[in-house]
Design an enzyme around this catalytic site. Structure first.
Site, PDB file in Angstrom:
ATOM      1  N   GLY A 249      -2.259  -2.384  -1.638  1.00 31.11           N
ATOM      2  CA  GLY A 249      -2.655  -0.684  -1.572  1.00 31.11           C
ATOM      3  C   GLY A 249      -4.107  -0.604  -0.972  1.00 31.11           C
ATOM      4  N   HIS A 250      -4.361   0.769  -1.134  1.00 35.10           N
ATOM      5  CA  HIS A 250      -5.731   1.190  -0.297  1.00 35.10           C
ATOM      6  C   HIS A 250      -6.877   0.750  -0.904  1.00 35.10           C
ATOM      7  CE1 HIS A 250      -7.159   3.650  -3.710  1.00 35.10           C
ATOM      8  NE2 HIS A 250      -5.905   3.847  -4.090  1.00 35.10           N
ATOM      9  N   ASN A 251      -7.776   0.490   0.323  1.00 36.08           N
ATOM     10  CA  ASN A 251      -9.104  -0.405  -0.057  1.00 36.08           C
ATOM     11  C   ASN A 251      -9.056  -2.018  -0.783  1.00 36.08           C
ATOM     12  OD1 ASN A 251      -9.549   2.782  -0.309  1.00 36.08           O
ATOM     13  ND2 ASN A 251     -11.301   1.909   0.425  1.00 36.08           N
ATOM     14  N   VAL A 252      -7.956  -2.360  -0.648  1.00 32.75           N
ATOM     15  CA  VAL A 252      -7.836  -4.047  -1.071  1.00 32.75           C
ATOM     16  C   VAL A 252      -8.692  -4.431   0.109  1.00 32.75           C
ATOM     17  CG1 VAL A 252      -6.253  -6.064  -1.085  1.00 32.75           C
ATOM     18  CG2 VAL A 252      -5.791  -3.586  -2.444  1.00 32.75           C
ATOM     19  N   SER A 269      -8.158  -1.219  -4.407  1.00 39.71           N
ATOM     20  CA  SER A 269      -9.532  -1.649  -4.719  1.00 39.71           C
ATOM     21  C   SER A 269      -9.577  -3.060  -5.001  1.00 39.71           C
ATOM     22  CB  SER A 269     -10.547  -0.546  -5.375  1.00 39.71           C
ATOM     23  OG  SER A 269     -10.498   0.609  -4.550  1.00 39.71           O
TER      24      SER A 269
END
Length: 353
Positions: A249-252, A269
């Site tokens: 996912g985003h910002n991982v 995240s």
């Protein structure tokens, strides 16, 4: 392939892969599985159970640990290459002598059907296959290989010696390091999953305008998706290995030398430390932090952070030994319940006025 065991020893001794060369020095024509070994073959033997096969159908050379090598000295003409780590020897010797040559293409170096923006400087040693699309201001490193139908959107950067297999997509402004392998169909830099709802619970997309940064020596499996960040970057650190059909996912942030097995899903995240291993179908909630050297097993489901190294399993994830005890009890829950009801009934009888 046509190489002598002595040449393999000379090449890999300094790297600590092959410690010793014993016995013969007959040419090796192929690296073969132990079940099919014959003259001219190099095979890997890491267990004594394979010794009868080697004696029955002697290959030209064997890679084995010292204890196994001691059992093979009586086979005439057999070359024994002693390896402290046989599995590592499999990896590096096959890479050197029996890997697919991704630069051996049936197409022209730059296929005439490829669409490459005029702003792109194509290295003289790059290979670009049919149907490839390379957008404006893309940067390509030396010896990159872009196989059929790869799409690289504007502003992306691809490092040296990186290979993109058929059907890969690298989104705009994303950065891929050197010596990276993107396997067929993976998508780097798709928009993350973010929506806001109004008073009528209608969904409104939140644009994700960050990027994905994949550092050097990363391998990403087929049909894996890595979302771009809402802001900033989704980070895949150097040496990480991600299996097929995973979702990041985003910002991982995935730390150095992590291993993520198939069907793993990491929510936005979340941050994995270094050398984390996630077995198949691991999943996390968002904003989870996982310490270095954690191993996640048995479809681990993380709803809170893990702060100490160790082995964890199940959902919600728990220390492995606790999980195993709980699983053993779970199989007998009906029996335990029946016994509890019997005890309650007996106790009620004994405590009647």
């Amino acid at each position: 392939m046509n190489i002598l065991p002595s040449a393999i020893f000379q090449e890999f001794q300094a790297r600590g892969l092959i410690a010793e060369h014993r016995g013969g020095d007959r040419p090796i024509r192929r690296i073969a599985p132990i079940e099919e070994c014959a003259a001219g073959d190099l095979v890997f033997v890491d267990h004594a159970k394979y010794l009868p096969r080697v004696r029955q159908q002697p290959p030209s050379a064997v890679v084995a640990p010292a204890a196994i090598a001691d059992e093979l000295g009586d086979i005439e003409g057999l070359a024994v290459l002693v390896a402290p780590n046989v599995r590592l020897a499999i990896a590096l010797l096959k890479q050197a002598y029996a890997d697919r040559d991704v630069r051996d293409s049936e197409w022209p170096r730059i296929h005439p059907n490829a669409v490459i923006h005029d702003s792109v400087a194509v290295p003289e040693d790059a290979l670009i296959g049919p149907g490839v699309v390379v957008g404006k201001d893309v940067e390509l490193g030396g010896r990159v290989v872009l196989m059929a139908n790869v799409v690289i959107e504007r502003g992306a950067k691809i490092g040296a010696n990186t290979v993109l297999h058929p059907g890969c997509t690298v989104g705009y402004n994303c950065e891929i390091g050197s010596d990276v392998i993107l396997k067929a169909g993976c998508v780097i830099g798709s928009e993350g999953f973010g929506f806001a709802q109004d008073e009528k619970r209608r969904n409104h997309r939140i644009p994700h305008t960050g990027k994905v940064i994949v550092e050097d020596r990363v391998v990403i499996g087929a049909n894996t998706n890595i979302d771009r960040a809402t802001y900033g970057a989704t980070l895949i650190r150097a040496g990480a290995v991600i299996d097929a059909m995973c979702h990041i996912g985003h910002n991982v942030e995935i730390g150095e030398d992590c291993i993520l097995c198939a069907h793993t899903g990491i929510s936005g995240s979340t941050k994995f430390g270094k050398r984390v291993i996630a077995s198949g179908q691991t999943g996390t909630l968002d904003h989870i932090t996982v310490a270095d050297d954690v191993v996640l097993l048995h479809r681990a489901g993380l709803n809170s952070s893990i702060k100490q190294p160790g082995m964890y399993a199940g959902g919600p994830a728990q220390p492995l030994q606790q999980y195993l005890k709980n699983m053993a009890v779970a199989a007998r829950l009906h029996e335990v319940w029946s016994r509890l009801k019997a005890v309650e009934k007996k106790l009620a009888e004994l405590t009647k006025p």
